[in-house]
Design a protein around this motif. Structure first.
Motif, PDB file in Angstrom:
ATOM      1  N   ARG A 216       0.831  -1.205   0.000  1.00 43.04           N
ATOM      2  CA  ARG A 216       0.000   0.000   0.000  1.00 43.04           C
ATOM      3  C   ARG A 216       0.864   1.254   0.000  1.00 43.04           C
ATOM      4  O   ARG A 216       0.569   2.227  -0.705  1.00 43.04           O
TER       5      ARG A 216
ATOM      6  N   LEU B  43       2.228   1.760  -3.457  1.00 41.71           N
ATOM      7  CA  LEU B  43       1.201   2.214  -4.391  1.00 41.71           C
ATOM      8  C   LEU B  43       0.761   3.645  -4.135  1.00 41.71           C
ATOM      9  O   LEU B  43       0.480   4.401  -5.081  1.00 41.71           O
TER      10      LEU B  43
ATOM     11  N   LEU C  27       0.414  -4.865  -8.096  1.00 41.71           N
ATOM     12  CA  LEU C  27      -1.025  -5.077  -8.246  1.00 41.71           C
ATOM     13  C   LEU C  27      -1.324  -6.413  -8.914  1.00 41.71           C
ATOM     14  O   LEU C  27      -2.290  -7.096  -8.551  1.00 41.71           O
TER      15      LEU C  27
ATOM     16  N   LEU D  55      -6.864  -1.903   0.505  1.00 44.75           N
ATOM     17  CA  LEU D  55      -6.619  -1.095  -0.685  1.00 44.75           C
ATOM     18  C   LEU D  55      -7.870  -0.604  -1.407  1.00 44.75           C
ATOM     19  O   LEU D  55      -7.775  -0.118  -2.536  1.00 44.75           O
ATOM     20  N   LYS D  56      -9.042  -0.701  -0.785  1.00 47.17           N
ATOM     21  CA  LYS D  56     -10.265  -0.399  -1.526  1.00 47.17           C
ATOM     22  C   LYS D  56     -10.294   1.034  -2.053  1.00 47.17           C
ATOM     23  O   LYS D  56     -10.731   1.281  -3.181  1.00 47.17           O
TER      24      LYS D  56
ATOM     25  N   PHE E 291      -7.782   3.015  -2.892  1.00 49.54           N
ATOM     26  CA  PHE E 291      -6.847   3.115  -4.019  1.00 49.54           C
ATOM     27  C   PHE E 291      -7.427   2.458  -5.264  1.00 49.54           C
ATOM     28  O   PHE E 291      -7.366   3.018  -6.366  1.00 49.54           O
ATOM     29  N   LEU E 292      -8.015   1.278  -5.107  1.00 48.57           N
ATOM     30  CA  LEU E 292      -8.553   0.529  -6.252  1.00 48.57           C
ATOM     31  C   LEU E 292      -9.700   1.298  -6.910  1.00 48.57           C
ATOM     32  O   LEU E 292      -9.744   1.446  -8.138  1.00 48.57           O
TER      33      LEU E 292
ATOM     34  N   ASN F 215      -8.510   4.515  -8.679  1.00 47.23           N
ATOM     35  CA  ASN F 215      -7.800   4.225  -9.922  1.00 47.23           C
ATOM     36  C   ASN F 215      -8.750   3.912 -11.064  1.00 47.23           C
ATOM     37  O   ASN F 215      -8.552   4.353 -12.192  1.00 47.23           O
ATOM     38  N   ILE F 216      -9.778   3.138 -10.772  1.00 44.69           N
ATOM     39  CA  ILE F 216     -10.747   2.792 -11.817  1.00 44.69           C
ATOM     40  C   ILE F 216     -11.540   4.028 -12.227  1.00 44.69           C
ATOM     41  O   ILE F 216     -11.726   4.303 -13.416  1.00 44.69           O
TER      42      ILE F 216
ATOM     43  N   TYR G 298      -3.125   2.100 -13.309  1.00 44.32           N
ATOM     44  CA  TYR G 298      -3.285   0.762 -12.743  1.00 44.32           C
ATOM     45  C   TYR G 298      -4.735   0.316 -12.741  1.00 44.32           C
ATOM     46  O   TYR G 298      -5.148  -0.525 -11.941  1.00 44.32           O
ATOM     47  N   THR G 299      -5.504   0.886 -13.654  1.00 46.32           N
ATOM     48  CA  THR G 299      -6.937   0.597 -13.704  1.00 46.32           C
ATOM     49  C   THR G 299      -7.211  -0.875 -13.947  1.00 46.32           C
ATOM     50  O   THR G 299      -8.069  -1.476 -13.283  1.00 46.32           O
TER      51      THR G 299
ATOM     52  N   SER H   6      -6.438  -3.038 -10.969  1.00 40.16           N
ATOM     53  CA  SER H   6      -7.387  -2.710  -9.897  1.00 40.16           C
ATOM     54  C   SER H   6      -8.750  -3.331 -10.171  1.00 40.16           C
ATOM     55  O   SER H   6      -9.394  -3.876  -9.265  1.00 40.16           O
TER      56      SER H   6
END
Length: 451
Positions: free
Chosen positions: A91, A94, A110, A131-132, A134-135, A138-139, A145-146, A149
């Motif tokens: 984490r 990232l 990832l 990491l929710k 961050f994920l 990103n999306i 890192y989409t 993720s």
């Protein structure tokens, strides 16, 4: 594995890389692999944020070995994720750390987390909990890192191991769709896979669709229009419950548009109805949707009434977006891009064509719809569409197909059309320009019949 700490400390990265390339974990026991994994993480932590490209290659090699080892099954996945401080360290890499060569490191981190989560519900929960934010960010932002993720969230979602709300996930995915649509780019692979799963494999999304804000809803409808047009997507048709919901939304909201007084052409409900009309029209050409829709008499009547409503608006004294454009000179100017009319930019573009196309397809081999078209004056409405109109490409061709399908093996409809009487030459600019004739039609019952 031989001890590589000294080589790493001495920056003999090529020797370290050679040793890692020779490492074979295919037959390692759990205990042996646990030791190897500890060594690999020690090397990784020592090398990953170096400005030396050779050190960067060593760090990525360590991650690649760990990624491949996940294929050995759940026990190996659990050994990796149990290493002390792993998720906290990842984490930080990232989210917080900076370095000249960290982009590839983050991507590979990832990918490792994604491999750790495959068919492993406890690991999925641990990774999401760490990491929710961050994920999701990103999306939604379509970051670098989409794809990785989205892969992690997708695996967690299909195994029901995340407490994230579907509404939040769906809106996040649609935010990504919006950005890529604006940039005219393809969706990242796992964003596409995730969205396809939500619309074709599950009915959970139906409840969420009702809560979407207007712009996101239209974005979804337009995505679905493209979805049904692509042949490779037809092996995964839209889930029946999702499709029925869309059909019901069209019927319910088109009722407001069908009212002839004070129609708000720019209202959100109107735009939603028109977008759904294009979607419904396209699905009448594609199985399994077409067979289902042909049995829906209410839809056929609804489309016929909507066609008549658009015709009525087009005949208004004040010109509007439904007024037919039939002058050859204007049509040629539009094709050349010299016209002031922004026809293709208006929500009315191709709508009457879409309605006639849908009616043509729904009349195919359907005695019930053929009869309804005759009794509810829908045949007359379709016959009015046999003139050229720049606002509605191919409307003449779809009208001819509709008449063919309405008369196919139907003597009553054939006799109905044969009994129409000429009332006079139709008012059409093409007649003025070419001195050619078309005719107004009537069912012969009264002079006030459909024109």
């Amino acid at each position: 594995m031989i001890d590589l700490k000294k080589d790493v400390s001495d920056k003999k990265y090529e020797q370290v890389l050679d040793a890692l390339n020779a490492l074979n974990i295919s037959s390692a026991t759990d205990e042996d692999f646990s030791q190897e994994a500890s060594h690999l993480f020690e090397i990784f932590y020592a090398c990953y944020n170096s400005s030396d490209e050779s050190a960067n290659r060593v760090a990525i090699k360590c991650l690649n070995i760990l990624k491949r080892s996940c294929a050995r099954g759940e026990s190996f996945q659990n050994i990796i994720i149990a290493k002390e401080g792993l998720l906290d360290r990842v984490r930080d890499i990232l989210v917080n750390e900076e370095g000249p060569l960290l982009d590839n490191i983050r991507t590979n981190c990832l990918q490792l987390l994604a491999n750790l989560s495959v068919q492993n519900k406890p690991n999925q929960e641990r990774i999401i909990n760490h990491l929710k934010s961050f994920l999701l960010e990103n999306i939604a932002s379509n970051g670098e890192y989409t794809n990785a993720s989205a892969m992690i969230l997708y695996n967690a979602f299909i195994y029901k191991s995340t407490t994230l709300s579907l509404e939040g996930i769906f809106e996040t995915i649609l935010a990504n769709v919006e950005l890529n649509h604006a940039a005219q780019k393809e969706l990242p692979e796992f964003v596409c896979i995730f969205l396809e799963y939500l619309i074709s494999e599950s009915n959970e999304v139906v409840e969420v669709m009702e809560k979407l804000e207007f712009n996101k809803k239209l974005l979804l409808y337009r995505y679905l229009i493209e979805y049904v047009r692509q042949e490779d997507r037809r092996i995964h048709p839209i889930h029946p419950d999702v499709f029925k919901h869309l059909l019901q939304e069209f019927k319910k909201k088109s009722d407001m548009v069908l009212k002839t007084e004070n129609v708000q052409l720019n209202a959100q409900d109107t735009e939603e109805v028109f977008t759904l009309l294009v979607f419904i029209s396209d699905t009448t050409c594609v199985e399994p949707y077409a067979s289902f829709l042909r049995h829906d008499g209410g839809l056929f009547l609804n489309l016929g009434c909507l066609l008549r409503q658009m015709q009525m608006l087009g005949k208004a004294e004040t010109k509007n977006m439904f007024t037919p454009v039939q002058k050859i000179e204007e049509i040629l100017r539009i094709k050349k891009g010299d016209s002031e009319l922004d026809i293709e930019g208006q929500i009315s573009y191709s709508l009457r064509s879409a309605a006639v196309k849908a009616l043509a397809n729904l009349a195919y081999k359907s005695k019930k719809n053929q009869k309804m078209a005759r009794e509810m004056d829908i045949i007359a409405a379709i016959l009015e569409c046999t003139n050229l109109d720049a606002r509605n490409p191919l409307i003449k061709e779809w009208s001819i197909l509709a008449i063919h399908n309405l008369c196919d093996d139907n003597l009553e409809n054939q006799q109905f059309i044969a009994g129409l009487k000429k009332q006079g030459d139709a008012e059409n600019s093409l007649i003025t320009e070419y001195k050619a004739g078309t005719i107004r039609i009537s069912d012969g019952k009264s002079s006030s019949g459909p024109k």
